[in-house]
Design a protein around this motif. Sequence first.
Motif, PDB file in Angstrom:
ATOM      1  N   GLY A   1      29.798  40.594  25.660  1.00 30.14           N
ATOM      2  CA  GLY A   1      28.813  41.375  24.752  1.00 30.14           C
ATOM      3  C   GLY A   1      28.489  43.225  25.964  1.00 30.14           C
ATOM      4  O   GLY A   1      28.745  43.804  25.050  1.00 30.14           O
ATOM      5  N   MET A   2      27.877  42.634  26.809  1.00 34.82           N
ATOM      6  CA  MET A   2      27.717  44.022  27.502  1.00 34.82           C
ATOM      7  C   MET A   2      29.005  44.829  27.664  1.00 34.82           C
ATOM      8  O   MET A   2      29.249  46.012  27.801  1.00 34.82           O
ATOM      9  CB  MET A   2      26.966  43.629  28.387  1.00 34.82           C
ATOM     10  N   THR A   3      30.241  44.231  27.796  1.00 36.78           N
ATOM     11  CA  THR A   3      31.685  45.098  29.137  1.00 36.78           C
ATOM     12  C   THR A   3      31.556  46.287  27.368  1.00 36.78           C
ATOM     13  O   THR A   3      32.166  47.205  27.770  1.00 36.78           O
ATOM     14  CB  THR A   3      32.816  43.199  28.542  1.00 36.78           C
ATOM     15  N   VAL A   4      31.456  44.811  26.234  1.00 34.81           N
ATOM     16  CA  VAL A   4      32.163  45.997  24.563  1.00 34.81           C
ATOM     17  C   VAL A   4      30.950  47.081  24.722  1.00 34.81           C
ATOM     18  O   VAL A   4      31.477  48.652  24.361  1.00 34.81           O
ATOM     19  CB  VAL A   4      31.910  45.523  23.572  1.00 34.81           C
TER      20      VAL A   4
ATOM     21  N   ALA B   1      20.093  48.576  27.224  1.00 35.37           N
ATOM     22  CA  ALA B   1      19.474  47.873  28.167  1.00 35.37           C
ATOM     23  C   ALA B   1      18.037  46.756  28.177  1.00 35.37           C
ATOM     24  O   ALA B   1      17.538  46.083  28.754  1.00 35.37           O
ATOM     25  CB  ALA B   1      18.751  48.983  29.157  1.00 35.37           C
ATOM     26  N   ALA B   2      17.740  47.493  27.001  1.00 34.74           N
ATOM     27  CA  ALA B   2      17.226  45.966  26.215  1.00 34.74           C
ATOM     28  C   ALA B   2      17.403  44.712  26.516  1.00 34.74           C
ATOM     29  O   ALA B   2      16.967  43.971  26.302  1.00 34.74           O
ATOM     30  CB  ALA B   2      16.869  46.439  25.241  1.00 34.74           C
ATOM     31  N   ILE B   3      18.460  44.962  25.896  1.00 32.86           N
ATOM     32  CA  ILE B   3      19.566  43.490  25.305  1.00 32.86           C
ATOM     33  C   ILE B   3      19.577  42.408  26.572  1.00 32.86           C
ATOM     34  O   ILE B   3      19.163  41.547  27.112  1.00 32.86           O
ATOM     35  CB  ILE B   3      21.308  43.457  24.440  1.00 32.86           C
ATOM     36  N   LYS B   4      19.603  43.412  27.542  1.00 33.09           N
ATOM     37  CA  LYS B   4      20.280  42.786  29.451  1.00 33.09           C
ATOM     38  C   LYS B   4      18.322  42.494  29.317  1.00 33.09           C
ATOM     39  O   LYS B   4      18.828  41.452  30.481  1.00 33.09           O
ATOM     40  CB  LYS B   4      21.084  43.399  30.241  1.00 33.09           C
ATOM     41  N   LEU B   5      17.763  43.687  29.682  1.00 34.74           N
ATOM     42  CA  LEU B   5      16.443  42.723  29.922  1.00 34.74           C
ATOM     43  C   LEU B   5      15.572  41.369  29.070  1.00 34.74           C
ATOM     44  O   LEU B   5      14.743  41.097  29.630  1.00 34.74           O
ATOM     45  CB  LEU B   5      15.452  44.460  29.839  1.00 34.74           C
TER      46      LEU B   5
ATOM     47  N   LEU C   1      21.964  58.093  24.599  1.00 36.29           N
ATOM     48  CA  LEU C   1      20.802  57.816  24.544  1.00 36.29           C
ATOM     49  C   LEU C   1      20.180  55.713  24.727  1.00 36.29           C
ATOM     50  O   LEU C   1      19.580  55.339  25.102  1.00 36.29           O
ATOM     51  CB  LEU C   1      19.704  58.626  24.777  1.00 36.29           C
ATOM     52  N   ILE C   2      20.435  56.190  23.251  1.00 37.72           N
ATOM     53  CA  ILE C   2      20.124  55.666  22.380  1.00 37.72           C
ATOM     54  C   ILE C   2      20.393  53.772  22.942  1.00 37.72           C
ATOM     55  O   ILE C   2      20.526  52.513  22.285  1.00 37.72           O
ATOM     56  CB  ILE C   2      19.905  55.650  20.451  1.00 37.72           C
ATOM     57  N   MET C   3      22.582  54.372  22.692  1.00 36.29           N
ATOM     58  CA  MET C   3      22.661  53.330  23.061  1.00 36.29           C
ATOM     59  C   MET C   3      22.922  52.830  24.058  1.00 36.29           C
ATOM     60  O   MET C   3      22.634  51.419  24.137  1.00 36.29           O
ATOM     61  CB  MET C   3      24.130  53.013  23.006  1.00 36.29           C
TER      62      MET C   3
END
Length: 76
Positions: A25-28, A71-75, A64-66
């Motif tokens: 997901g983070m790769t995408v 970052a919010a998903i990862k953290l 910036l929102i992306m």
Amino acid sequence: MWIGGILGGLYVLANVYLSRIIGTGMTVVVLLVGSTTGDILVDHFGIFESPKKAVNRQKILGVLIMILGAAAIKLL
């Protein structure tokens, strides 16, 4: 034609390499942010004989929102 094949192969290799490190997901999200940023640069400078379009706040805010969303998903 050859350059397109090489770039496509590098794109796939980047997906495979990054998927193992940061997850699918983070790769995408990372590749999407990079693609969108590249599109903004192509539009701004008129690369590949495309019509020049100015960079505006909406485009920068979108990237910036992306990044903040990723970052919010990862953290969290």
